[in-house]
Design a protein around this motif. Structure first.
Motif, mmCIF file in Angstrom:
data_model
loop_
_atom_site.group_PDB
_atom_site.id
_atom_site.type_symbol
_atom_site.label_atom_id
_atom_site.label_comp_id
_atom_site.label_asym_id
_atom_site.label_seq_id
_atom_site.Cartn_x
_atom_site.Cartn_y
_atom_site.Cartn_z
ATOM 1 N N PRO A 173 -7.232 6.974 -21.507
ATOM 2 C CA PRO A 173 -6.117 6.361 -22.380
ATOM 3 C C PRO A 173 -5.806 4.655 -22.245
ATOM 4 O O PRO A 173 -5.046 4.290 -22.806
ATOM 5 C CB PRO A 173 -5.153 7.409 -22.499
ATOM 6 N N ARG A 174 -6.364 4.270 -21.096
ATOM 7 C CA ARG A 174 -6.104 2.992 -20.609
ATOM 8 C C ARG A 174 -7.528 2.298 -20.686
ATOM 9 O O ARG A 174 -8.085 2.178 -19.586
ATOM 10 C CB ARG A 174 -5.383 3.025 -19.260
ATOM 11 N N PRO A 175 -7.835 1.878 -21.785
ATOM 12 C CA PRO A 175 -9.225 1.205 -21.881
ATOM 13 C C PRO A 175 -9.160 -0.338 -21.281
ATOM 14 O O PRO A 175 -8.043 -0.794 -20.971
ATOM 15 C CB PRO A 175 -9.367 0.969 -23.440
ATOM 16 N N ASP A 176 -10.389 -0.791 -20.940
ATOM 17 C CA ASP A 176 -10.491 -2.158 -20.386
ATOM 18 C C ASP A 176 -10.402 -3.210 -21.514
ATOM 19 O O ASP A 176 -10.304 -2.778 -22.737
ATOM 20 C CB ASP A 176 -11.750 -2.454 -19.503
ATOM 21 N N ARG A 177 -10.726 -4.179 -21.473
ATOM 22 C CA ARG A 177 -10.524 -5.344 -22.475
ATOM 23 C C ARG A 177 -12.033 -5.689 -23.148
ATOM 24 O O ARG A 177 -12.273 -6.292 -23.939
ATOM 25 C CB ARG A 177 -10.222 -6.737 -21.849
ATOM 26 N N SER A 178 -13.145 -4.758 -22.534
ATOM 27 C CA SER A 178 -14.437 -5.155 -23.011
ATOM 28 C C SER A 178 -14.930 -4.249 -24.156
ATOM 29 O O SER A 178 -14.748 -3.100 -24.088
ATOM 30 C CB SER A 178 -15.594 -5.048 -21.822
ATOM 31 N N PRO A 179 -15.312 -4.681 -25.253
ATOM 32 C CA PRO A 179 -15.654 -3.793 -26.336
ATOM 33 C C PRO A 179 -17.033 -3.384 -26.143
ATOM 34 O O PRO A 179 -17.710 -2.349 -26.958
ATOM 35 C CB PRO A 179 -15.859 -5.012 -27.569
ATOM 36 N N ALA A 180 -17.727 -3.643 -25.042
ATOM 37 C CA ALA A 180 -19.011 -3.079 -24.782
ATOM 38 C C ALA A 180 -19.168 -1.998 -23.802
ATOM 39 O O ALA A 180 -20.156 -1.084 -23.882
ATOM 40 C CB ALA A 180 -20.058 -4.141 -23.988
ATOM 41 N N THR A 181 -17.952 -1.626 -23.449
ATOM 42 C CA THR A 181 -18.026 -0.420 -22.534
ATOM 43 C C THR A 181 -17.138 0.795 -23.144
ATOM 44 O O THR A 181 -15.921 0.550 -23.543
ATOM 45 C CB THR A 181 -16.983 -0.873 -21.071
ATOM 46 N N SER A 182 -17.724 1.987 -23.148
ATOM 47 C CA SER A 182 -17.157 2.981 -23.757
ATOM 48 C C SER A 182 -16.199 3.531 -22.834
ATOM 49 O O SER A 182 -16.112 3.538 -21.399
ATOM 50 C CB SER A 182 -18.257 4.175 -23.933
ATOM 51 N N GLU A 183 -15.138 4.059 -23.202
ATOM 52 C CA GLU A 183 -14.089 4.730 -22.422
ATOM 53 C C GLU A 183 -14.234 6.163 -22.504
ATOM 54 O O GLU A 183 -12.965 6.935 -21.864
ATOM 55 C CB GLU A 183 -12.693 4.319 -22.980
ATOM 56 N N ALA A 184 -15.143 6.910 -22.674
ATOM 57 C CA ALA A 184 -15.283 8.503 -22.640
ATOM 58 C C ALA A 184 -16.684 8.709 -22.013
ATOM 59 O O ALA A 184 -17.609 8.028 -22.158
ATOM 60 C CB ALA A 184 -15.131 8.802 -24.285
ATOM 61 N N VAL A 185 -16.760 9.846 -21.730
ATOM 62 C CA VAL A 185 -17.929 10.562 -21.129
ATOM 63 C C VAL A 185 -17.754 11.890 -21.368
ATOM 64 O O VAL A 185 -16.870 12.803 -21.216
ATOM 65 C CB VAL A 185 -18.131 10.114 -19.547
ATOM 66 N N PHE A 186 -19.166 12.436 -21.390
ATOM 67 C CA PHE A 186 -19.084 13.926 -21.525
ATOM 68 C C PHE A 186 -19.408 14.661 -20.197
ATOM 69 O O PHE A 186 -20.234 13.948 -19.282
ATOM 70 C CB PHE A 186 -20.631 14.487 -22.313
ATOM 71 N N VAL A 187 -18.722 15.667 -19.904
ATOM 72 C CA VAL A 187 -18.782 16.445 -18.688
ATOM 73 C C VAL A 187 -19.772 17.662 -18.869
ATOM 74 O O VAL A 187 -19.215 18.438 -19.521
ATOM 75 C CB VAL A 187 -17.460 16.908 -18.159
ATOM 76 N N PHE A 188 -20.692 17.843 -18.284
ATOM 77 C CA PHE A 188 -21.686 18.769 -18.742
ATOM 78 C C PHE A 188 -21.581 20.030 -17.744
ATOM 79 O O PHE A 188 -21.706 19.801 -16.419
ATOM 80 C CB PHE A 188 -23.204 18.239 -18.505
ATOM 81 N N THR A 189 -21.196 21.157 -18.199
ATOM 82 C CA THR A 189 -20.944 22.436 -17.465
ATOM 83 C C THR A 189 -22.086 23.403 -17.720
ATOM 84 O O THR A 189 -22.091 24.767 -17.318
ATOM 85 C CB THR A 189 -19.798 23.024 -17.847
ATOM 86 N N GLY A 190 -23.422 22.956 -18.422
ATOM 87 C CA GLY A 190 -24.354 24.091 -18.621
ATOM 88 C C GLY A 190 -23.905 25.162 -19.304
ATOM 89 O O GLY A 190 -23.459 24.817 -20.588
#
Length: 623
Positions: free
Chosen positions: A93-110
């Motif tokens: 919820p605290r993004p950086d200032r760069s529009p190129a960097t995503s602020e989310a990631v998938f956590v894979f649990t199989g």
């Protein structure tokens, strides 16, 4: 279209095999990039230093790929609790200032269902991994994930970050950057304000939304559909997205799947021109079967766009009507309902053409892989269904292929075939045609004729290896000889996708289609050398676009006219793939068939309920 259908631009595995295969190890592609110094990897990083945007980085591959990270904070925005690719998305919820960097990631649990809930504030530890859908050799982009993950829930019921709205202001019209012929764009810094693929990648895993989204690809059997975030870009006359140049692949197209339990909200059954009213939102994922897709946690309401199936008008007495129709792996094992629908379409929607060039006619026991190659039972069942639907008593001509030599569904022995109405046209039967004997054009008192009718064009040519051989027949209409060639060129299977990490994507399959086109073009030239004003019609599933090198080779020397180019631009399509309305089937005519009226009859491709995945076409030639 069945799995591995040669009419498919890309093979489509059945639903049960679509679970994504994972590996906790860094792929060879990432390893090579690290070794080449293209990716900078910190030697160490404390938990306080690492946030999601540090993991995602400003290129397509994480600068931390292969490294372990600890205590990465974020809020759970969605959970996938089914299949073998389970896990959850976490967004900072605290993004950086760069529009190129995503602020989310998938956590894979199989195959394990994660014990988290939407709104949980978590700290996640795990290994940063780049997952390549379909494997690295498939050429697709990767998804940055955390694998072998553990996490701690710090709070529950937290507000979710606002969804990023995908619309014409946010999605550039330019689709993808380039990296030279065959080059990878992975190491290029993302420019989300310039390229659509960069915009989507910069949002990987983040909550995104489309509003009042037009449907441009009908709901599939896998419970997916396509919408566009660019409602005014390159639209067809009936509401799709027109693909009419390699440089214009429809930058606003995005797939929609659902994370909502089916019992709670059935997935909408949508056609092109429908829309999802209101908001459709969820994390932006990327998969092997269509690129970027919204894994919807909120689905808009389906609004019927009123799209109706088309009907062409009947031919006049002096008009010869010739149609082409890919009937998609038709055999006696096909449900009777499909035969009835095809028959009804041929009679009602196509107005009972005089000649029909059929593609994907299977042998008499369909996909059973044995020595059976005859297709009389298949064609008898179809012609009987046509008669029962009020159509003419069609006769047929075809040539049995050599067993398992013409590609397609294993055991199916698909081939091209002709139906014709003997009350309107006659067929010139000339003995000698078989699976391996090439048909020749012979001079009979200054008139072209066939050494065998029906016959196959150059069947020993390497161009036809594991592919359907063209079927040619000589017909007579009102005393005028007409040569018709039924075609089904090799598929686009194995080509790199529009959303490939290699830009421009490699179209390796077209090499064979170009060779096939040259062989058919040479045959037409042999006919026209004897009689320049001879009537020749080349029809079928060419499996390529009107702007492709294969079609350039087919019309070389001006011997044929591709009739699709005579239509208004917004009507030039008969197949929908990944939300792009495009041309794969064609009817081409020689100058001797110059008075031609052409129609693509839209009855299948834009609809969730299809008799085939191809729309049929018809030309009416006045003699």
């Amino acid at each position: 279209m069945s799995p591995l259908s040669p009419s498919s631009p890309h093979p489509v595995p059945p639903l049960a095999s679509r679970a994504r295969r994972r590996s906790a190890a860094v792929t060879a592609v990432v390893a090579a990039a690290l070794a080449a110094g293209l990716l900078a990897v910190p030697q160490s990083a404390s938990a306080a230093e690492i946030r999601v945007h540090d993991i995602q980085g400003a290129t397509r591959v994480s600068p931390l790929a292969g490294k372990d990270v600890t205590g990465v904070p974020g809020v759970v925005t969605a959970v996938r609790a089914f299949g073998s690719a389970r896990g959850f998305w976490v967004q900072d919820p605290r993004p950086d200032r760069s529009p190129a960097t995503s602020e989310a990631v998938f956590v894979f649990t199989g195959s394990s269902t994660p014990k988290v809930a939407v709104g949980d504030a978590v700290e996640v530890s795990g290994t940063v991994t780049e997952y390549y859908p379909g494997g690295a050799d498939a050429g697709l982009q990767s998804v940055t994930e955390l694998t072998r993950a553990t996490w701690t829930v710090r709070a529950s019921g937290q507000p979710l970050p606002a969804a990023f709205t995908l619309d014409s202001a946010a999605v550039p019209r330019r689709y993808a950057p380039t990296a030279g012929e065959g080059g990878s764009i992975e190491s290029l810094r993302l420019r989300p304000g310039r390229y659509a693929l960069d915009r989507y990648e910069s949002l990987e895993g983040m909550r995104v939304a489309v509003r009042n989204a037009p449907v441009v690809g009908a709901t599939s059997e896998h419970k997916e559909l396509w919408v566009t975030a660019e409602p005014y870009q390159d639209r067809t006359a009936r509401g799709g997205v027109l693909y009419d140049a390699y440089r214009k692949p429809g930058s606003g197209r995005v797939k929609v799947a659902s994370l909502i339990p089916y019992a709670e909200r059935p997935f909408p059954v949508a056609n092109v021109r429908d829309r999802l009213a209101g908001v459709t939102s969820g994390p932006l994922d990327y998969d092997q079967f269509g690129g970027y897709e919204i894994q919807a946690t909120e689905l808009g309401e389906l609004v019927d766009g009123g799209l109706r199936r088309e009907r062409t008008h009947p031919q006049h007495s002096r008009e010869l009507a010739i149609a082409t129709y890919n009937v998609e792996n038709l055999s006696p094992k096909t449900p009777r309902a499909k035969f009835d629908r095809l028959a009804e379409g041929l009679v009602r929607d196509l107005a009972s053409p005089d000649i029909v060039a059929l593609e994907e006619v299977q042998d008499d026991n369909g996909p059973t892989n044995d020595s059976v190659v005859s297709a009389d039972a298949t064609l008898r069942q179809l012609t009987e269904a046509i008669k029962a639907a009020g159509g003419p008593s069609y006769s047929w001509r075809q040539i049995d292929p050599a067993d398992d030599q013409d590609g397609g569904q294993p055991g199916g022995n698909i081939r091209n075939a002709f139906l014709f109405n003997p009350e309107r046209v006659s067929f010139t039967d000339t003995a000698g045609g078989d699976a391996t004997t090439p048909v020749r054009v012979v001079d009979r008192d200054g008139e072209p004729a066939l050494s065998a009718s029906p016959g196959r064009i150059d069947p020993a040519n390497e161009a036809w290896r594991a592919s359907r051989k063209p079927l040619v027949g000589e017909f007579t209409f009102r005393g005028q000889p007409v040569f018709v060639v039924a075609n089904h060129f090799n598929s686009k299977g194995g080509d790199q996708g529009l959303d490939s990490r290699f830009q421009p994507p490699r179209r390796g399959s077209e090499v064979q289609r170009i060779a096939q086109a040259k062989a058919v073009n040479a045959f037409v030239k042999d006919v026209l050398e004897i009689k320049p004003r001879a009537s020749v019609v080349v029809a079928g599933d060419i499996n390529d676009f009107q702007f492709s090198p294969a079609l350039d080779a087919l019309i070389d020397g001006g011997v044929l006219t591709d009739l699709v180019n005579k239509l208004p631009k917004r009507e030039r399509y008969g197949y929908v793939y990944n939300g792009n309305s495009q041309v794969l089937d064609h009817i081409l005519t020689s100058k001797g068939a110059r008075r031609a009226e052409y129609d693509i009859v839209h009855v299948n491709a834009e609809f969730a309920d299809q008799a085939s995945d191809h729309d049929p076409q018809v030309v009416r030639i006045r003699y």
